[in-house]
Design an enzyme around this catalytic site. Structure first.
Site, short mmCIF file in Angstrom:
data_model
loop_
_atom_site.label_atom_id
_atom_site.label_comp_id
_atom_site.label_asym_id
_atom_site.label_seq_id
_atom_site.Cartn_x
_atom_site.Cartn_y
_atom_site.Cartn_z
N GLU A 25 40.28 38.03 33.65
CA GLU A 25 40.20 39.12 34.62
C GLU A 25 39.06 38.94 35.63
OE1 GLU A 25 42.60 40.79 35.14
OE2 GLU A 25 43.72 40.85 33.28
N HIS A 84 46.59 39.26 43.08
CA HIS A 84 45.94 39.24 41.76
C HIS A 84 46.92 38.82 40.66
CE1 HIS A 84 42.95 40.68 38.73
NE2 HIS A 84 44.06 40.91 38.03
N GLU A 85 48.06 39.48 40.61
CA GLU A 85 49.02 39.18 39.53
C GLU A 85 49.56 37.76 39.69
OE1 GLU A 85 48.69 41.26 37.31
OE2 GLU A 85 47.92 42.89 38.54
N GLU A 141 50.67 44.07 27.39
CA GLU A 141 49.23 43.84 27.28
C GLU A 141 48.55 45.18 27.05
OE1 GLU A 141 47.34 41.86 30.57
OE2 GLU A 141 45.44 41.76 29.52
N GLY A 191 47.86 49.27 37.39
CA GLY A 191 48.33 48.80 38.69
C GLY A 191 49.56 47.92 38.59
N ALA A 192 49.47 46.88 37.76
CA ALA A 192 50.55 45.93 37.66
C ALA A 192 50.30 45.01 36.48
CB ALA A 192 50.64 45.09 38.94
N MET A 193 51.30 44.20 36.16
CA MET A 193 51.18 43.32 34.99
C MET A 193 51.78 41.96 35.28
SD MET A 193 50.15 42.97 31.92
CE MET A 193 50.31 41.37 31.17
N GLU A 194 51.01 40.94 34.89
CA GLU A 194 51.30 39.56 35.29
C GLU A 194 52.27 38.81 34.38
OE1 GLU A 194 48.24 40.63 34.07
OE2 GLU A 194 47.35 39.10 32.80
N ASN A 195 53.18 39.48 33.67
CA ASN A 195 54.13 38.81 32.78
C ASN A 195 54.69 37.54 33.42
OD1 ASN A 195 54.10 41.39 31.30
ND2 ASN A 195 55.32 42.07 33.05
N1 B3K Z 1 46.47 42.42 32.91
C1 B3K Z 1 46.91 43.71 33.39
C2 B3K Z 1 46.19 44.85 32.77
C3 B3K Z 1 46.68 45.26 31.44
C4 B3K Z 1 46.03 46.53 30.98
C5 B3K Z 1 46.38 46.87 29.60
N2 B3K Z 1 45.84 48.15 29.21
C6 B3K Z 1 46.81 43.80 34.86
C7 B3K Z 1 45.85 42.90 35.52
O1 B3K Z 1 44.67 42.94 35.31
O2 B3K Z 1 46.28 42.08 36.26
ZN ZN Z 2 44.25 41.01 36.03
#
Ligand code: B3K
Ligand code: ZN
Length: 872
Positions: free
Chosen positions: A320, A297-298, A121, A261-265
């Site tokens: 978001e 959050h994720e 992302e 911080g983190a990523m919700e894959n």
């Molecule tokens: N969706 C990701 C953020 C991605 C940032 C890309 N530059 C984390 C979050 O908001 O949960």
């Molecule tokens: Zn998010």
């Protein structure tokens, strides 16, 4: 040199001519060179005969086939691959080479120490293969990974593991299949060696979900809290929102090198280790709570983001803002609602309001963008969450949830817009949000000016409310918004006066929707004190001419804990502003005793939550104070804050000592009451550090050596540094010796020194760039040292010799090349030029000109620098 980078407009959205329904990815994985073969099913959905335009960046194309044959007409242009003369449905095969080790931007497939991982992302997938890399193309993914078995015993991707095996020659392979169609930004791959914490979760319908947290070998004992947080989040989402998890496995991998911080894959979250790892001696209470929040959050994105995703990146707040609202509610339901609210409001006022007044001002749904990564902002996230919160306030929990259920039932499995969300809410609960919609399209912070009138013959009280939003760089014209204004009235003794008119009881939420309005209440026995914008019911500023006495009444008697804190902020703002002027004009400062008296009463009120007491008596940060000024003088603010601290420290010395000593440390537990007691005790220690030096050194050294947890350890060091006590260097050295191998812990150490009031702080920061634990390639370290200096030490960064600015330019010159996203985050304090006087403005503009002239200026930095240099 400044290149011409193109803006993209929200209104230009067009659906794609082709979509991809399935993709099979094959990775022959190696940190130096990885071969990616992508086999996709492509289906025409627009006009027949249109060329297919695929995104791709820094890729080496090796092979391209349409239905097994090389296409007759195709060409590679900058960052796109165009293929012509295509059938309506076909199989596209693309083979590319990529170089994870060289990927210092941490976008796409890259190496984090020894782990290979992805960040896709917003537009990272185009660094992996040529693809329709946009969120409205939803495909089923299968992923085969082949890699060295010893180096990469774990090979992970989204969905379920469906096959695996050995090829001999020390290599093994796996196949993952994700049953849920998803956009490319949710794709993830991880290969590495880990310790794994395993657990399970039984969902509300009785399904068993395997939970796995992957951490660096040796860190297993630091993963328990993250696992417990995950289970709490899963349960909470079922109970409060009715959302059940949908796959059979949920994995979280902690990595050291991560831009955010983190990523919700889907099914495979990748986390900055900062938001996973915690042990009582390495993580503070705040770290623990942040881990819980980010894990939540994720996880919550699984429904708000993954199952229902964004049609295009202008709609980012759809997922978001809503997911931040959900994580705020999670933290508030399971922890302290008031402390959470206070902290969210602190960020809104000191950071988001500043962004809303900066050259980067944009609505929560931006209209034009050069680099989408620049729009993962406090406005899209935090203000976006405030907009959802206003909707929640207007509808109430029950209707809000009915709206959510309807939204999900209509759009599950789709890529949608903020407008789709609003229409769902309108249809589900029969409400007209025409006016409310403006929050999505208007930037800037509205100011509510409130005046009042009391008629003692009729016992009537009237509030006159006007709203105005100042022009912003992106939008000269502003309209009236629908603002829910939550109020209460108090008499001088602090008793609540019911809101009524003509025998009808009135709602505490006033609907402000015009530029001027008035509200009258009767049976008001005496001139009341209005408590305004309770719980920060809207992301606005309020101007009301309070007298000190009135604010103290609200501080001491308000029925609402948030309002007690908020009244304190208003009272302090009066005296900080007054004293800054006195300082600037060379006069001696005015230190009002009634503030100290009120603080004393708060400190000695046993009925109050210690966490709230700590929030009330700890002075706002210099950045929070800066938000009270049109023209910020960081040196004057720093001086005034320091004098106020010393003065309060001396006036309340005995009380601080009593509270400090009367709350002995017990067993370390992450529970609200204990966290509050630690916060209060450490707040007392902070003030005591500014009192008698001998006593201060004794207490701080003792706490440092006796502490069994990082909260107390760090509080001792913070206090010693803030007050510049003679013991600070010794403590800092001891800390370094103990923790230098642990980057996350050392971030605290870097931050303390970067925010020190020492006159030679910039010199110190420069020296620390060479410290054994520092690494300019690691975003956490960069934020902890350089970010803390430029953003959290305003008096030093904005010194009028311009040295702070020059230092930042030097760092950004490097960062621009190898990590554009990080450089763009770090430039923020330099672009807010208009907040400062002309002397500083001149220096800041000249620093920005230097950046503008950089060779290979990234689009990320270009967007911000060029906006900041726009003269209006
Ligand atoms: N969706 C990701 C953020 C991605 C940032 C890309 N530059 C984390 C979050 O908001 O949960
Ligand atoms: Zn998010």
């Amino acid at each position: 040199m400044m290149q011409q980078q193109k803006e993209k407009y929200r209104h230009d959205y067009r659906a794609t001519d082709y979509t991809i329904t399935n993709i099979h990815l094959d990775f022959d994985l190696n940190a130096d060179i990885t071969t990616v073969t992508a086999i996709s099913t492509v289906v025409l959905q627009g006009k027949a005969g249109t060329p297919l335009v695929l995104n791709g960046k820094d890729l080496r194309l090796i092979n391209l086939q349409i239905d097994g044959k090389e296409p007759t007409r195709y060409r590679l242009e900058e960052d796109i691959l165009i293929i012509e003369e295509l059938p309506n449905t076909f199989t596209l095969t693309v083979k590319t080479l990529i170089y994870p080790k060289n990927n210092t931007a941490l976008d796409g497939l890259y190496l984090s120490k020894k782990t290979i991982c992805t960040q896709c992302e917003a537009e990272g997938f185009r660094h992996i293969t040529f693809y329709l890399d946009r969120p409205d193309v939803l495909a089923r993914f299968t992923t085969r990974i082949l890699a060295d078995k010893k180096q990469y015993p774990y090979l992970l991707s989204n969905g379920n593991l469906v096959n695996f095996g050995d090829t001999g020659e020390g290599k093994h392979w796996v196949v993952w299949e994700d049953p849920f169609p998803k956009p490319s930004y949710l794709f993830a791959l991880v290969a590495g060696n880990f310790d794994v914490l395993q657990d399970k979760f039984i969902t509300c319908s009785g399904r068993e979900v395997k939970l796995e947290i992957f951490v660096d070998c040796g860190n297993l004992e630091r993963a328990d809290w993250a696992m417990a947080s995950l289970k709490r989040a899963m349960r909470w989402d079922e109970t409060r929102f009715g959302f059940e998890y949908d796959l059979d496995i949920y994995m979280i991998v902690a990595v050291d090198f991560f831009n955010m911080g983190a990523m919700e894959n889907k099914g495979l979250n990748i986390f900055n280790a900062k938001y996973v790892l915690a042990r009582m001696d390495t993580a503070t209470d705040i770290d623990y709570l942040n881990i819980e929040r980010v894990i939540g959050h994720e996880y919550f994105h699984n429904w708000t983001g993954n199952r229902i995703t964004c049609r295009d990146w202008f709609q980012l707040s759809l997922k978001e803002g809503l997911t931040v609202f959900r994580d705020q509610e999670f933290s508030s339901d399971i922890g302290s609602r008031v402390v959470n609210r206070i902290n969210n409001v602190r960020i809104m006022r000191s950071e988001q309001f500043a962004e809303d007044a900066s050259p980067m001002a944009h609505p929560i749904r931006p209209d034009k963008v050069i680099e989408i990564n620049n729009f993962y902002t406090l406005t899209v996230y935090e203000k976006g969450a405030e907009v959802i919160r206003m909707l929640h306030t207007l509808l109430g929990e029950e209707k809000f949830q009915a709206g959510m259920r309807y939204y999900v039932s209509r759009h599950d499995g789709n890529a949608v817009t903020c407008e789709d969300f609003l229409v769902s809410m309108e249809e589900a609960v029969k409400i007209d949000l025409t006016l409310f919609r403006r929050w999505y399209s208007q930037s800037g912070t509205p100011l509510l000016t409130v005046r009042d009138d009391y008629n003692n013959t009729l016992n009537q009280y009237t509030l006159y409310v006007t709203q105005k939003t100042l022009p912003t760089l992106d939008q000269p014209e502003k309209k009236s918004l629908h603002i829910p204004l939550d109020i209460e009235l108090y008499d001088v003794h602090g008793a609540v006066i019911p809101l009524q008119y003509n025998g009808v009881m009135l709602n505490k939420i006033l609907n402000i929707n015009e530029s001027i309005q008035s509200f009258t209440f009767d049976r008001v026995p005496s001139r009341p004190i209005p408590s305004l914008l309770r719980n920060f019911s809207a992301p606005v500023r309020v101007d009301y001419p309070y007298r000190d006495k009135e604010l103290i009444t609200l501080m001491l008697f308000s029925t609402n804990d948030f309002s007690r804190w908020d009244a304190t902020q208003s009272l302090l703002s009066i005296y900080v502003r007054l004293n800054v002027t006195l300082y600037q004009t060379g006069n001696s400062l005015n230190l009002p005793l009634h503030i100290v008296d009120a603080f004393r009463k708060i400190l000695s009120n046993p009925g109050l939550d210690p966490a709230l007491v700590a929030e009330i008596i700890m002075l706002p940060t210099e950045n929070e104070m800066a938000s009270w000024f049109d023209c910020v003088d960081p040196i004057a603010i720093h001086h005034v804050r320091n004098v106020l601290t010393i003065w309060i420290a001396n006036e309340l010395r005995d009380e601080f000592l009593t509270v400090y000593r009367s709350n002995p440390r017990g067993i370390y537990r992450i529970e609200h009451r204990d966290i509050g007691l630690r916060a209060l005790r450490n707040c007392c220690l902070y003030y005591l550090a500014f009192g008698d030096e001998k006593l201060a050194v004794h207490l701080i050294t003792e706490q440092y050596h006796q502490a069994d947890n990082m909260t107390d350890t760090l509080a001792a060091i913070v206090a010693a540094t803030a007050a510049q006590l003679p013991c600070q260097n010794q403590l800092l050295t001891q800390f370094d010796d103990r923790w230098y191998q642990d980057g996350l812990v050392m971030d605290k150490w870097f931050k303390v020194q970067a925010t020190s009031p020492a006159p030679d702080v910039l010199y110190k920061v420069k020296t620390l760039l060479n410290h054994r634990s520092f690494n300019l390639k690691n975003p956490n370290r960069v934020r902890a040292l350089i970010g803390a200096f430029s953003s959290n030490n305003p008096a030093a960064f904005h010194e009028v010799n311009g040295n702070g600015y020059a230092f930042l330019v030097e760092i950004l010159t490097d960062l621009n090349i190898y990590n554009p996203q990080l450089s763009s985050i770090m430039v923020e304090p330099l672009i807010r030029v208009k907040r400062y006087n002309l002397e500083r403005q001149k220096l800041m503009y000249s620093a920005l000109e230097d950046l503008k002239n950089l060779e290979n200026l990234s689009g990320d930095l270009f967007e911000k620098v060029s906006k900041a240099l726009t003269k209006v």
